[in-house]
Design an enzyme around this catalytic site. Structure first.
Site, mmCIF file in Angstrom:
data_model
loop_
_atom_site.group_PDB
_atom_site.id
_atom_site.type_symbol
_atom_site.label_atom_id
_atom_site.label_comp_id
_atom_site.label_asym_id
_atom_site.label_seq_id
_atom_site.Cartn_x
_atom_site.Cartn_y
_atom_site.Cartn_z
ATOM 1 C CD GLU A 244 20.203 -45.638 -49.033
ATOM 2 O OE1 GLU A 244 21.211 -45.412 -49.735
ATOM 3 O OE2 GLU A 244 19.452 -44.747 -48.626
ATOM 4 C CB CYS A 278 27.649 -49.977 -49.539
ATOM 5 S SG CYS A 278 26.975 -49.298 -48.026
HETATM 6 P P1 NAD Z 1 21.953 -58.932 -51.388
HETATM 7 O O1 NAD Z 1 21.475 -57.888 -52.320
HETATM 8 O O2 NAD Z 1 22.290 -60.253 -51.907
HETATM 9 O O3 NAD Z 1 20.872 -59.190 -50.247
HETATM 10 C C1 NAD Z 1 20.307 -58.146 -49.491
HETATM 11 C C2 NAD Z 1 18.952 -58.579 -48.987
HETATM 12 O O4 NAD Z 1 18.098 -58.782 -50.111
HETATM 13 C C3 NAD Z 1 18.970 -59.908 -48.216
HETATM 14 O O5 NAD Z 1 18.034 -59.842 -47.169
HETATM 15 C C4 NAD Z 1 18.511 -60.901 -49.276
HETATM 16 O O6 NAD Z 1 17.914 -62.049 -48.720
HETATM 17 C C5 NAD Z 1 17.497 -60.063 -50.045
HETATM 18 N N1 NAD Z 1 17.225 -60.523 -51.410
HETATM 19 C C6 NAD Z 1 18.008 -61.296 -52.201
HETATM 20 N N2 NAD Z 1 17.375 -61.534 -53.385
HETATM 21 C C7 NAD Z 1 16.191 -60.884 -53.344
HETATM 22 C C8 NAD Z 1 15.118 -60.726 -54.263
HETATM 23 N N3 NAD Z 1 15.126 -61.300 -55.458
HETATM 24 N N4 NAD Z 1 14.068 -59.964 -53.900
HETATM 25 C C9 NAD Z 1 14.031 -59.359 -52.697
HETATM 26 N N5 NAD Z 1 15.013 -59.489 -51.773
HETATM 27 C C10 NAD Z 1 16.090 -60.233 -52.092
HETATM 28 O O7 NAD Z 1 23.158 -58.247 -50.617
HETATM 29 P P2 NAD Z 1 24.060 -58.874 -49.495
HETATM 30 O O8 NAD Z 1 24.988 -59.843 -50.141
HETATM 31 O O9 NAD Z 1 23.244 -59.319 -48.344
HETATM 32 O O10 NAD Z 1 24.863 -57.558 -49.035
HETATM 33 C C11 NAD Z 1 25.934 -57.054 -49.737
HETATM 34 C C12 NAD Z 1 25.522 -55.961 -50.697
HETATM 35 O O11 NAD Z 1 24.791 -54.950 -50.034
HETATM 36 C C13 NAD Z 1 26.702 -55.240 -51.306
HETATM 37 O O12 NAD Z 1 26.556 -55.152 -52.698
HETATM 38 C C14 NAD Z 1 26.678 -53.852 -50.702
HETATM 39 O O13 NAD Z 1 27.197 -52.831 -51.473
HETATM 40 C C15 NAD Z 1 25.261 -53.649 -50.412
HETATM 41 N N6 NAD Z 1 25.109 -52.717 -49.289
HETATM 42 C C16 NAD Z 1 24.668 -51.439 -49.532
HETATM 43 C C17 NAD Z 1 24.553 -50.537 -48.494
HETATM 44 C C18 NAD Z 1 24.064 -49.131 -48.713
HETATM 45 O O14 NAD Z 1 23.581 -48.533 -47.762
HETATM 46 N N7 NAD Z 1 24.155 -48.580 -49.886
HETATM 47 C C19 NAD Z 1 24.872 -50.927 -47.211
HETATM 48 C C20 NAD Z 1 25.312 -52.232 -46.990
HETATM 49 C C21 NAD Z 1 25.408 -53.116 -48.053
#
Ligand code: NAD
Length: 472
Positions: A244, A278
């Protein structure tokens, strides 16, 4: 100062082997409020091993047993709504207008899944085959900071319904909320190892969960860039993935829209979760012959959206979660102006009267075309772009001209026309006239907004594999 120094593995709160720490902040004041000790690779391995040990027995539990567990989880989370709300306010800056919905909704995700499970048939006959839906294997969930509690509960609820054990890695920036939520989940008394929660950096614990051979399925919510990395890591062992990711939702005002109801709805959808969502409808599409009228109404209506800290009951918009997120939003505001868009309202800097905290001005750009970066990239803050269109076909074409496809919004009076338009949009969800969330309907995106769907039966089946047993 809060010191969070435990992770949750095999039914117990344990001190992680990892020794790195991260600071926790109050985004409304920019003050440091605590530290979290983070799990490392060894902790990830222990959590995976615990989930693997618990899997054989848990995957054979009956529907009735799991419905019962989901009800206990709901009761345990519902019992601490006020503690969870306070934590989300302190650590994330979420306004009361948001937490009033978000926390009860998080608790109710267990009951919604219990209902889905009760009605779901794990076996069906297809020709001569008996087809059994069987849990795919140990799952991992990786979640972001913008709705930490809700993402954990909805992913956990689905895993439990499917009969799958799970390791959850929340955002390290949400450790206070995670701690209280984990205490609630522990109270529900599930068999040990069924769920494990390990704080940690994404690049360490998240990356390990994405590549470990004992993880069969990864469910991830976060940025498109990280989703891509997870998909690559998961490929080696062909993990099932649900991603997502980001969005750039079209918020389409049709020519027959009643602006009295439409303008407040358009802004609510644009600024949902302080713009850190998002699903936000960040591209406002307006028929060109109504542009002047719409701009005047937007400018007027935005004054009713109060920005403030969560202790202000009237605040509808909170701060950005971190200095990094604040800087990111500022840089997009600067970029919009540099690329030739005009400010209808808002702009750089903090709103008047809010000198501390990562608050940004509610910003609307006009004279935007859909090729500008502010119209193509996810900003993740309260910054909207108005784009005009000539006719319905052009509206659909602009709406679909994006790498994303998560959630679109239609505003108008002719419902049949909007149903027909919805069919033409490349979007996982289309919301008509600000309709409320439907937890039984699938949620997820087309194109680079992700892979797969969560919620309801679609979400449940994403944790299951069909097996055909064919007898002569
Ligand atoms: P992010 O992608 O930086 O981090 C999300 C999670 O992934 C965190 O727990 C982070 O520690 C982990 N992560 C980071 N690098 C990783 C890696 N290399 N391997 C595995 N895990 C890793 O996102 P964020 O800054 O925490 O959140 C914002 C983003 O999330 C925005 O782009 C937003 O659009 C998206 N988002 C999407 C939805 C949806 O349902 N589509 C909902 C909420 C947020």
């Amino acid at each position: 100062m809060r010191i969070i120094d435990k992770v949750y593995i095999d039914g117990s709160f344990v001190t992680p082997k990892g020794s790195e720490t991260a600071d926790l902040y109050n985004p409304s004041t920019e003050e440091k409020i605590g530290t979290v000790r983070l799990g490392g690779i060894e902790d990830a391995h222990e959590a995976i091993a615990a989930a693997k040990r618990a899997f054989p027995a848990f995957s054979r539990t009956t529907k009735a047993e799991r419905v019962e567990m989901l009800k206990r989880l709901n009761a345990a989370v519902a019992a601490r709504v006020s503690d969870l709300t306070q934590a989300m306010a302190l650590e994330y800056g979420a306004p009361q207008t948001f937490t009033r919905f978000a926390i009860p909704h998080a608790a109710s995700s267990f009951l919604t899944m219990a209902k889905v499970l009760e009605d779901y048939d794990f076996e069906r006959q297809m020709g001569r085959a008996r087809v059994v839906m069987q849990p795919s294997g140990v799952a991992a969930a990786i979640t972001p900071w913008n709705s930490n509690i809700g993402f954990i509960t909805s992913k956990l609820a689905t895993a439990i319904a499917a009969g799958t054990t799970i390791v959850i890695k929340p955002s390290e920036m949400s450790a206070t909320q995670t701690q209280i939520l984990t205490e609630c989940l522990h109270e529900a008394g599930l068999p040990k190892g069924v769920f494990n929660i390990v704080n940690g950096f994404g690049s360490i614990v998240g990356a390990e969960l994405s590549r470990h051979p004992d993880i069969a399925k990864v469910t991830f919510t976060g940025s498109t860039a990280v989703g891509r990395e997870i998909l690559r890591s998961a490929a080696d062992t062909f993990k099932r993935v649900t991603l997502e990711l980001g969005g750039k939702g079209p918020n389409i005002i049709l020519d027959d829209a009643d602006l009295d109801v439409t303008i407040p709805a358009v802004l609510r959808m644009g600024f949902i979760n302080s713009g850190q969502a998002c699903i936000a409808g960040t591209r406002i599409l307006v028929p060109s012959h109504r542009l002047d009228e719409v701009l005047a109404r937007l400018k007027q209506e935005i004054e009713t959206f109060k920005i403030g800290a969560p202790d202000d009951p009237d605040a509808m918009i909170g701060p950005m979660v971190s200095q990094k997120q604040y800087d990111r939003v500022q840089s997009y505001i600067e970029l919009g102006t540099r690329q030739g868009a005009c400010l209808l309202t808002g702009g750089l800097g903090r709103p008047a009267g809010l000198e501390r905290g990562w608050f940004t001005k509610l910003t609307i750009f006009t004279h935007v075309n859909n090729q500008m970066r502010i119209a193509r990239e996810e900003i993740f803050g309260p910054v909207l772009s108005v784009i005009s269109y000539r006719d319905e076909d052009e509206a659909v074409s602009i709406a679909n001209d994006t790498p994303y496809g998560l959630q679109a919004y239609l505003h108008g009076t002719d419902v049949a026309r909007m149903q027909a338009l919805a069919d033409r949009l490349e979007s996982g969800r289309v919301v008509v006239n600000g309709a409320p969330h439907e937890p039984l309907a699938p949620f997820g995106g087309f194109k680079q907004s992700g892979i797969g769907r969560e919620y309801g039966v679609f979400g449940l089946e994403a944790f299951l594999e069909p097996k055909a047993v064919i007898a002569s």
